[in-house]
Every structure is written in structure tokens, then in C-alpha cells.
Design an enzyme around this catalytic site. Structure first.
Site, PDB file in Angstrom:
ATOM      1  N   ILE A  36      51.217  41.045  44.970  1.00 41.38           N
ATOM      2  CA  ILE A  36      51.657  41.755  43.759  1.00 41.38           C
ATOM      3  C   ILE A  36      50.566  42.712  43.293  1.00 41.38           C
ATOM      4  CG2 ILE A  36      52.550  41.521  41.418  1.00 41.38           C
ATOM      5  CD1 ILE A  36      52.952  38.527  41.950  1.00 41.38           C
ATOM      6  N   GLY A  37      49.327  42.283  43.385  1.00 38.95           N
ATOM      7  CA  GLY A  37      48.263  43.151  42.869  1.00 38.95           C
ATOM      8  C   GLY A  37      46.901  42.680  43.348  1.00 38.95           C
ATOM      9  N   GLY A  78      42.596  42.801  42.199  1.00 35.88           N
ATOM     10  CA  GLY A  78      41.657  43.088  41.117  1.00 35.88           C
ATOM     11  C   GLY A  78      40.261  42.757  41.588  1.00 35.88           C
ATOM     12  N   GLY A 128      40.013  39.227  43.120  1.00 41.09           N
ATOM     13  CA  GLY A 128      40.730  38.867  44.348  1.00 41.09           C
ATOM     14  C   GLY A 128      42.148  39.419  44.295  1.00 41.09           C
ATOM     15  N   THR A 129      43.122  38.610  44.722  1.00 42.30           N
ATOM     16  CA  THR A 129      44.506  39.122  44.760  1.00 42.30           C
ATOM     17  C   THR A 129      45.481  38.157  44.067  1.00 42.30           C
ATOM     18  OG1 THR A 129      44.852  38.022  46.871  1.00 42.30           O
ATOM     19  CG2 THR A 129      44.223  40.335  46.978  1.00 42.30           C
ATOM     20  N   VAL A 130      46.637  38.706  43.726  1.00 44.90           N
ATOM     21  CA  VAL A 130      47.723  37.862  43.222  1.00 44.90           C
ATOM     22  C   VAL A 130      48.905  38.082  44.154  1.00 44.90           C
ATOM     23  CG1 VAL A 130      49.326  37.392  41.312  1.00 44.90           C
ATOM     24  CG2 VAL A 130      46.977  38.109  40.806  1.00 44.90           C
ATOM     25  N   LYS A 175      47.226  33.234  42.254  1.00 44.56           N
ATOM     26  CA  LYS A 175      46.060  34.086  42.042  1.00 44.56           C
ATOM     27  C   LYS A 175      44.949  33.530  42.919  1.00 44.56           C
ATOM     28  CE  LYS A 175      43.406  35.796  38.072  1.00 44.56           C
ATOM     29  NZ  LYS A 175      43.394  35.796  36.607  1.00 44.56           N
ATOM     30  N   ASP A 202      40.667  38.454  25.724  1.00 44.32           N
ATOM     31  CA  ASP A 202      40.974  39.625  26.559  1.00 44.32           C
ATOM     32  C   ASP A 202      42.453  40.026  26.407  1.00 44.32           C
ATOM     33  OD1 ASP A 202      40.209  41.715  28.186  1.00 44.32           O
ATOM     34  OD2 ASP A 202      40.365  40.581  30.052  1.00 44.32           O
TER      35      ASP A 202
HETATM   36  O1  3AM Z   1      48.761  45.242  39.392  1.00 49.25           O
HETATM   37  P1  3AM Z   1      49.926  44.998  38.477  1.00 49.25           P
HETATM   38  O2  3AM Z   1      49.674  45.397  37.051  1.00 49.25           O
HETATM   39  O3  3AM Z   1      51.256  45.484  38.986  1.00 49.25           O
HETATM   40  O4  3AM Z   1      50.656  41.827  36.307  1.00 49.25           O
HETATM   41  C1  3AM Z   1      49.640  41.389  37.197  1.00 49.25           C
HETATM   42  C2  3AM Z   1      49.054  42.536  38.020  1.00 49.25           C
HETATM   43  O5  3AM Z   1      50.098  43.400  38.423  1.00 49.25           O
HETATM   44  C3  3AM Z   1      50.197  40.517  38.298  1.00 49.25           C
HETATM   45  O6  3AM Z   1      49.253  40.585  39.336  1.00 49.25           O
HETATM   46  C4  3AM Z   1      48.575  41.834  39.278  1.00 49.25           C
HETATM   47  C5  3AM Z   1      47.070  41.589  39.317  1.00 49.25           C
HETATM   48  O7  3AM Z   1      46.655  40.852  38.218  1.00 49.25           O
HETATM   49  N1  3AM Z   1      50.339  39.104  37.890  1.00 49.25           N
HETATM   50  C6  3AM Z   1      49.343  38.275  37.483  1.00 49.25           C
HETATM   51  N2  3AM Z   1      49.851  37.056  37.209  1.00 49.25           N
HETATM   52  C7  3AM Z   1      51.194  37.123  37.453  1.00 49.25           C
HETATM   53  C8  3AM Z   1      52.275  36.179  37.324  1.00 49.25           C
HETATM   54  N3  3AM Z   1      52.051  34.922  36.892  1.00 49.25           N
HETATM   55  C9  3AM Z   1      51.500  38.424  37.877  1.00 49.25           C
HETATM   56  N4  3AM Z   1      52.761  38.804  38.191  1.00 49.25           N
HETATM   57  C10 3AM Z   1      53.737  37.856  38.060  1.00 49.25           C
HETATM   58  N5  3AM Z   1      53.508  36.592  37.653  1.00 49.25           N
END
Ligand code: 3AM
Length: 302
Positions: free
Chosen positions: A32-33, A35, A38-40, A55, A145
Site C-alpha cells: 500500500i505504501g 515510508g 519500512g512498508t505497509v 506494517k 502526530d
Molecule cells: O502512502 P499512502 O498515503 O497511500 O495510509 C497509509 C499510507 O498510504 C497506509 O499505508 C501507507 C504508508 O503508511 N496505511 C497505513 N496503515 C493502514 C491500514 N491499517 C494503511 N492503509 C490501510 N489500512
């Protein structure tokens, strides 16, 4: 797969995680993303088909240990309908995998970037976030935050606070904090002036989220970090660019959140009684907005 207690011995985090192999339990579907941490990724629990977000936090960075312990402890011990729910956590090689509920509507940041929100929708998001903050503050937890990126949405209109890596648990012995943490544009004035601060810093940050929902971006966005710090610490309550376009209730709500004097700034509990918030639409009214934001993002990708 190699598994190791990557957390430092003193952190106690090794005791926080579950035994077992998450790669057998979950089937990963997509990233999904990414940072700094690391990654999600999105995954399903193979046995039940339940969607989760995982995460994956690299533990190779020194600072990660503390952030992970914080995040797991806050999510695990403080469950509420307006906080992203903790499911489980694992150590996998040099990563901590934090399994949590999957929010299929993306972040409030996406909605703000892609759409214009009506006041009833801004009020609905405010009520849900303030319920989450009221719960955290009643447990003496400061999030530290709050920003639109850390507010996640469900397609059903649910609104939940996420990312508890910087959260602080207050105690009777330590009822205030001093360290300057957070994301500059959203940080309260008392943090920059090095005063001891409490849960009201989250209310200031939420006021900045309110300005994001109205104007599309936090105040002072194009300024350097140093100038932003100066403006927040001595510039008073940030001003809306076109205040006449907003209702008196919305303007008053933002003033109550963005009161520079911490003692006069309203608490989450008080703000939940503010007429702007009590006039909110139901959360289901957010669904078309979330769908529209996702559609705009998908159209750009293809
Ligand atoms: O990079 P974007 O903004 O599209 O919204 C969070 C972010 O997306 C998403 O993962 C990316 C990196 O933090 N994210 C984090 N926790 C999440 C969750 N529980 C999530 N998306 C869906 N469910």
C-alpha cells in the site's frame, strides 16, 4: 525463515510479539505504501479471508525499537472504535510486523487532496477524531502526530486515528512531556517554546487538520521549517484565507482548537459539545467523498 529477537534487551518488546509464522498465516496481496520506517502491505488471513494491513518496520535503525514498542503498547492496550485496531505482531528477520485492521478508504490526506469537503463532512470527521482523542486522553495518552495522513477511513465512512509511534503515556509522576516531537506544520506552539506540554497538543494539531479540510493544506506549507516554527510559536492562531466562505460555527470551532494558550484551548470532551460538531452529518455521508477520491487517484494511474 530466520527469526530473531531483534529488539534491544531492555526494550521488553520481544515479549510483546506473538510466536508463529505470519507468512503462513497471511497471504500478502499488495504493497500500500512505503515510508522511512519500512512498508505497509495489504494481506488476508488465509484461514478466514479477513483483510488486514501489515506494517513492516525495519529494526536496523536505532530509533525503530522505541517507536515499535510504543506503537504496539498503545494499540494493544487502548482499543476503541475510533482507533485503528491492533490484531497481532511478529518478529520476522530484522523487521517487526505489526498486523492491524485494514482501512479500505485510504487516508484523510487523500480525500483532502482529491476533493472539496462540505462543512457537514468536515464536522463528521471532526466528531469521529475527537471521540478517538477523548478516549486516548482519558487514558492519559498523547498521540503527538495528529495530521491528515494519520487519520484513516473505511469505505463505510468509519474514521480512525492511526500511527501511534510517537505516542506518550502520561503517569502521575510524569504528567507533562517536553520533547519536541511531531510533524512541524501540525505542532502546537507550546512544543516549540520548550514548555512542558500535555494532551492539548493533539487538539492544536487537530485544529490544523481542520484547516487542511477547509483549505486543502496546513498553514505555512510553502515556508521553510525554521520560519514555520517561528510563525507557530509567535504568530497566534493561524488565519483562514477566506474566512467569509465558512460558517460562524466552523470558524469558532477552529478558534477553540487553535487557541494558543493551552489552558484556554478546549479539550476533546468540550469540543464534542461544540455546535459545529453536534451538527455533523452521519459518517455514512463520507462514503461518496471517499469513493470519489479513490476514483480520481485511479484515473490518474491509468
Ligand atoms: O502512502 P499512502 O498515503 O497511500 O495510509 C497509509 C499510507 O498510504 C497506509 O499505508 C501507507 C504508508 O503508511 N496505511 C497505513 N496503515 C493502514 C491500514 N491499517 C494503511 N492503509 C490501510 N489500512
Amino acid at each position: 525463515m530466520g527469526r530473531q529477537a531483534g529488539f534491544s534487551a531492555g526494550s521488553g518488546a520481544g515479549m510483546l510479539v506473538s510466536e508463529g509464522d505470519p507468512e503462513a498465516k497471511y497471504t500478502e496481496l499488495e504493497t500500500i505504501g512505503k515510508g522511512g520506517f519500512g512498508t505497509v502491505c495489504m494481506a488476508v488471513e488465509t484461514a478466514t479471508g479477513e483483510e488486514v494491513a501489515i506494517k513492516k518496520i525495519s529494526l536496523l535503525q536505532e530509533s525503530s525499537n522505541e517507536l515499535c514498542v510504543n506503537e504496539i503498547q498503545v494499540m494493544r492496550h487502548h482499543k476503541n472504535g475510533n482507533l485503528v485496531n491492533y490484531v497481532d505482531s511478529y518478529l520476522v528477520d530484522e523487521e517487526l510486523w505489526l498486523v492491524m485492521e485494514y482501512m479500505d478508504g485510504g487516508s484523510l490526506h487523500d480525500v483532502i487532496r482529491e476533493t472539496r469537503m462540505a462543512e457537514g463532512e468536515i464536522a463528521a470527521v471532526s466528531r469521529e477524531c475527537l471521540q478517538g482523542l477523548d478516549f486516548l486522553h482519558s487514558k492519559q495518552v498523547i498521540h503527538r502526530d495528529i495530521k491528515s495522513h494519520n487519520i484513516l477511513l473505511g469505505l463505510d465512512g468509519s474514521v480512525k486515528l492511526a500511527d501511534f509511534g510517537l505516542a506518550a503515556q502520561l503517569t502521575a509522576e510524569r504528567s507533562k512531556r517536553r520533547s519536541a516531537v511531531g510533524t512541524t506544520y501540525w505542532m502546537a506552539p507550546e512544543i516549540f517554546t520548550s514548555k512542558p506540554y500535555g494532551p492539548k497538543v493533539d487538539i492544536w494539531s487537530f485544529g490544523i487538520v481542520g484547516m487542511e479540510m477547509v483549505e486543502g493544506a496546513p498553514p505555512y506549507l510553502m515556508k521553510t521549517s525554521r520560519t514555520v516554527r517561528q510563525l507557530i510559536s509567535s504568530g497566534g492562531t493561524p488565519k483562514l484565507q477566506n474566512p467569509r466562505q465558512q460558517s460562524a460555527w466552523l470558524r469558532d470551532f477552529l478558534r477553540c482548537c487553535l487557541e494558543t494558550d493551552e489552558d484556554r484551548r478546549w479539550s476533546a470532551q468540550e469540543l464534542l459539545q461544540h455546535p459545529f460538531v453536534t451538527s455533523a452529518k452521519p459518517t455514512s455521508s463520507l462514503t461518496p467523498l471517499i469513493v470519489a477520491a479513490q476514483q480520481f487517484m485511479a484515473d490518474r494511474r491509468y
